[in-house]
Scaffold this motif. Structure first.
Motif, PDB file in Angstrom:
ATOM      1  N   PHE A 103      30.408  -9.267  43.594  1.00 13.44           N
ATOM      2  CA  PHE A 103      30.254  -8.596  44.880  1.00 13.44           C
ATOM      3  C   PHE A 103      31.106  -7.324  44.991  1.00 13.44           C
ATOM      4  N   SER A 104      31.573  -6.802  43.869  1.00  4.44           N
ATOM      5  CA  SER A 104      32.462  -5.631  43.895  1.00  4.44           C
ATOM      6  C   SER A 104      31.754  -4.315  43.605  1.00  4.44           C
ATOM      7  N   ASN A 105      30.417  -4.327  43.549  1.00  2.00           N
ATOM      8  CA  ASN A 105      29.686  -3.114  43.181  1.00  2.00           C
ATOM      9  C   ASN A 105      29.892  -1.975  44.180  1.00  2.00           C
ATOM     10  N   GLY A 106      30.110  -2.309  45.443  1.00  2.07           N
ATOM     11  CA  GLY A 106      30.351  -1.266  46.428  1.00  2.07           C
ATOM     12  C   GLY A 106      31.574  -0.436  46.091  1.00  2.07           C
ATOM     13  N   LYS A 107      32.615  -1.090  45.584  1.00  4.46           N
ATOM     14  CA  LYS A 107      33.829  -0.376  45.179  1.00  4.46           C
ATOM     15  C   LYS A 107      33.518   0.618  44.052  1.00  4.46           C
ATOM     16  N   SER A 108      32.720   0.191  43.086  1.00  2.00           N
ATOM     17  CA  SER A 108      32.341   1.082  41.987  1.00  2.00           C
ATOM     18  C   SER A 108      31.541   2.263  42.494  1.00  2.00           C
ATOM     19  N   LEU A 109      30.643   2.019  43.440  1.00  2.00           N
ATOM     20  CA  LEU A 109      29.834   3.109  43.987  1.00  2.00           C
ATOM     21  C   LEU A 109      30.704   4.129  44.712  1.00  2.00           C
ATOM     22  N   LEU A 110      31.664   3.658  45.500  1.00  2.00           N
ATOM     23  CA  LEU A 110      32.561   4.587  46.198  1.00  2.00           C
ATOM     24  C   LEU A 110      33.366   5.412  45.198  1.00  2.00           C
ATOM     25  N   GLU A 111      33.871   4.776  44.168  1.00  2.00           N
ATOM     26  CA  GLU A 111      34.620   5.506  43.139  1.00  2.00           C
ATOM     27  C   GLU A 111      33.733   6.562  42.486  1.00  2.00           C
ATOM     28  N   ASN A 112      32.478   6.198  42.214  1.00  2.00           N
ATOM     29  CA  ASN A 112      31.550   7.161  41.622  1.00  2.00           C
ATOM     30  C   ASN A 112      31.309   8.347  42.555  1.00  2.00           C
ATOM     31  N   PHE A 113      31.125   8.050  43.846  1.00  2.00           N
ATOM     32  CA  PHE A 113      30.848   9.129  44.794  1.00  2.00           C
ATOM     33  C   PHE A 113      32.008  10.112  44.855  1.00  2.00           C
ATOM     34  N   PHE A 114      33.226   9.603  44.977  1.00  2.45           N
ATOM     35  CA  PHE A 114      34.362  10.517  45.094  1.00  2.45           C
ATOM     36  C   PHE A 114      34.653  11.233  43.780  1.00  2.45           C
ATOM     37  N   GLN A 133      21.271   2.404  52.430  1.00  5.13           N
ATOM     38  CA  GLN A 133      21.019   1.489  53.532  1.00  5.13           C
ATOM     39  C   GLN A 133      22.083   0.396  53.610  1.00  5.13           C
ATOM     40  N   PHE A 134      22.672   0.070  52.480  1.00 10.55           N
ATOM     41  CA  PHE A 134      23.677  -1.001  52.412  1.00 10.55           C
ATOM     42  C   PHE A 134      25.065  -0.463  52.740  1.00 10.55           C
ATOM     43  N   HIS A 135      26.054  -1.344  52.655  1.00  8.45           N
ATOM     44  CA  HIS A 135      27.436  -1.010  53.026  1.00  8.45           C
ATOM     45  C   HIS A 135      28.362  -1.157  51.817  1.00  8.45           C
ATOM     46  N   PRO A 136      28.511  -0.106  50.998  1.00  4.50           N
ATOM     47  CA  PRO A 136      29.440  -0.207  49.863  1.00  4.50           C
ATOM     48  C   PRO A 136      30.879  -0.415  50.297  1.00  4.50           C
ATOM     49  N   GLU A 137      31.225   0.034  51.513  1.00  4.80           N
ATOM     50  CA  GLU A 137      32.593  -0.112  52.010  1.00  4.80           C
ATOM     51  C   GLU A 137      32.964  -1.560  52.313  1.00  4.80           C
ATOM     52  N   ASP A 138      31.977  -2.445  52.363  1.00  6.47           N
ATOM     53  CA  ASP A 138      32.219  -3.854  52.647  1.00  6.47           C
ATOM     54  C   ASP A 138      32.113  -4.703  51.384  1.00  6.47           C
ATOM     55  N   TYR A 139      32.605  -4.166  50.284  1.00  7.06           N
ATOM     56  CA  TYR A 139      32.605  -4.916  49.027  1.00  7.06           C
ATOM     57  C   TYR A 139      33.652  -6.029  49.055  1.00  7.06           C
ATOM     58  N   ARG A 140      33.536  -6.926  48.105  1.00  6.22           N
ATOM     59  CA  ARG A 140      34.543  -7.966  47.886  1.00  6.22           C
ATOM     60  C   ARG A 140      34.984  -7.920  46.425  1.00  6.22           C
ATOM     61  N   LEU A 141      36.265  -8.086  46.210  1.00  8.74           N
ATOM     62  CA  LEU A 141      36.775  -8.071  44.838  1.00  8.74           C
ATOM     63  C   LEU A 141      36.578  -9.409  44.143  1.00  8.74           C
ATOM     64  N   LEU A 153      26.599   0.504  37.519  1.00  5.50           N
ATOM     65  CA  LEU A 153      25.959  -0.609  38.208  1.00  5.50           C
ATOM     66  C   LEU A 153      24.785  -1.089  37.369  1.00  5.50           C
ATOM     67  N   LYS A 154      24.750  -2.361  37.124  1.00 11.27           N
ATOM     68  CA  LYS A 154      23.703  -2.920  36.279  1.00 11.27           C
ATOM     69  C   LYS A 154      22.493  -3.286  37.117  1.00 11.27           C
ATOM     70  N   GLU A 155      21.377  -3.542  36.432  1.00 11.80           N
ATOM     71  CA  GLU A 155      20.215  -4.068  37.124  1.00 11.80           C
ATOM     72  C   GLU A 155      20.604  -5.365  37.827  1.00 11.80           C
ATOM     73  N   ASN A 156      20.022  -5.593  38.990  1.00  8.33           N
ATOM     74  CA  ASN A 156      20.291  -6.794  39.794  1.00  8.33           C
ATOM     75  C   ASN A 156      21.730  -6.836  40.301  1.00  8.33           C
ATOM     76  N   SER A 157      22.320  -5.665  40.548  1.00 10.55           N
ATOM     77  CA  SER A 157      23.636  -5.623  41.176  1.00 10.55           C
ATOM     78  C   SER A 157      23.534  -6.083  42.622  1.00 10.55           C
ATOM     79  N   HIS A 158      24.635  -6.641  43.144  1.00  9.20           N
ATOM     80  CA  HIS A 158      24.669  -7.139  44.510  1.00  9.20           C
ATOM     81  C   HIS A 158      25.447  -6.176  45.404  1.00  9.20           C
ATOM     82  N   VAL A 159      24.880  -5.880  46.578  1.00 13.52           N
ATOM     83  CA  VAL A 159      25.537  -5.024  47.563  1.00 13.52           C
ATOM     84  C   VAL A 159      25.415  -5.675  48.932  1.00 13.52           C
ATOM     85  N   PHE A 160      26.356  -5.338  49.836  1.00 11.76           N
ATOM     86  CA  PHE A 160      26.369  -5.958  51.152  1.00 11.76           C
ATOM     87  C   PHE A 160      25.427  -5.231  52.109  1.00 11.76           C
TER      88      PHE A 160
END
Length: 237
Positions: free
Chosen positions: A220-231, A207-215, A161-168
């Motif tokens: 707006f897909s940073n949440g998907k990357s975060l979930l992949e990183n977590f698992f 605090q945000f919702h990575p599960e509500d990412y958009r492709l 995730l880069k600086e100024n990434s967007h999350v929901f």
């Protein structure tokens, strides 16, 4: 057998409404974990004994649809006790992220009620984003810029995730004080404690919702990357 456990914090009368959303989230968790199955359970079943029998490889805890004062504090006892003693990699989302703040900043055994902790009141020129839910308070609702701390720039949860990434975001409350057992990973302009990690185990809160990412668009897909990183880090792949 590897298993993801998703703990839903909907109350009994909300479960019918939220079951479909939880199923959609579970599918995204399974995809992010390369097909490992995800089991959804209500938070009232999340005891050390029950979770121990399930033996999950990773746990995700959901957001809340109601204020903390609408929950019986004692209903959190089992899940909070489990979180504090377990070494199972765990990711807490939105309301359950705030629950980590309450649980680690005070002794919940001595609390009769938990009260929401709003970010701030709306300024006169700001629009009301949700007239049906505490319209007097400022809400982060939509995709917001995430600023990484020194810890966040090196933590594997936020890798790539880069600086100024967007999350929901979808919340009006926050953790007011960083628990001493945690490091701060990320903030937004209005909410300082956006992402945290326990100093000694794989326990994260966002605090945000990575599960509500958009492709689409990709921004707006940073949440998907975060979930992949977590698992990935949860399963030591």
């Amino acid at each position: 057998m590897n298993l993801i456990l998703y703990i839903g914090f909907a109350q009994k009368d909300e479960w019918e409404h939220w079951a479909g959303t939880y199923s959609q989230h579970a599918l995204r968790f399974e995809m992010a974990a390369s097909g490992i199955p995800c089991l959804v359970i209500p938070y009232t079943l999340a005891s050390s004994e029950f979770i121990g029998r399930l033996n999950p490889s990773a746990v995700v805890m959901s957001g809340f649809a109601r204020s903390f004062q609408d929950y019986e504090v004692r209903s959190f006892d089992s899940v909070v006790s489990w979180v504090k003693q377990t070494d199972v990699p765990t990711l807490a989302l939105c309301g359950s992220h705030q629950l980590l703040g309450f649980a680690y900043n005070q002794d919940l055994n001595r609390c009769d009620k938990l009260i929401d902790e709003p970010m701030r009141y709306l300024y006169p020129h700001e629009p009301v984003l949700n007239p049906d839910y505490h319209p007097e308070y400022y809400m982060e609702r939509g995709f917001f810029t995430l600023d990484l701390s020194e810890y966040g720039r090196t933590d594997p949860l936020l890798q790539g995730l880069k600086e100024n990434s967007h999350v929901f975001e979808s919340h009006y409350c926050e953790i007011k004080s960083l628990p001493s057992e945690f490091d701060l990973l990320a903030s937004t302009k209005e909410c300082r404690i956006q992402a945290i990690k326990h100093k000694n185990k794989k326990l994260y809160g966002v605090q945000f919702h990575p599960e509500d990412y958009r492709l689409e668009p990709e921004i707006f897909s940073n949440g998907k990357s975060l979930l992949e990183n977590f698992f990935t880090l949860a399963l030591d792949r």
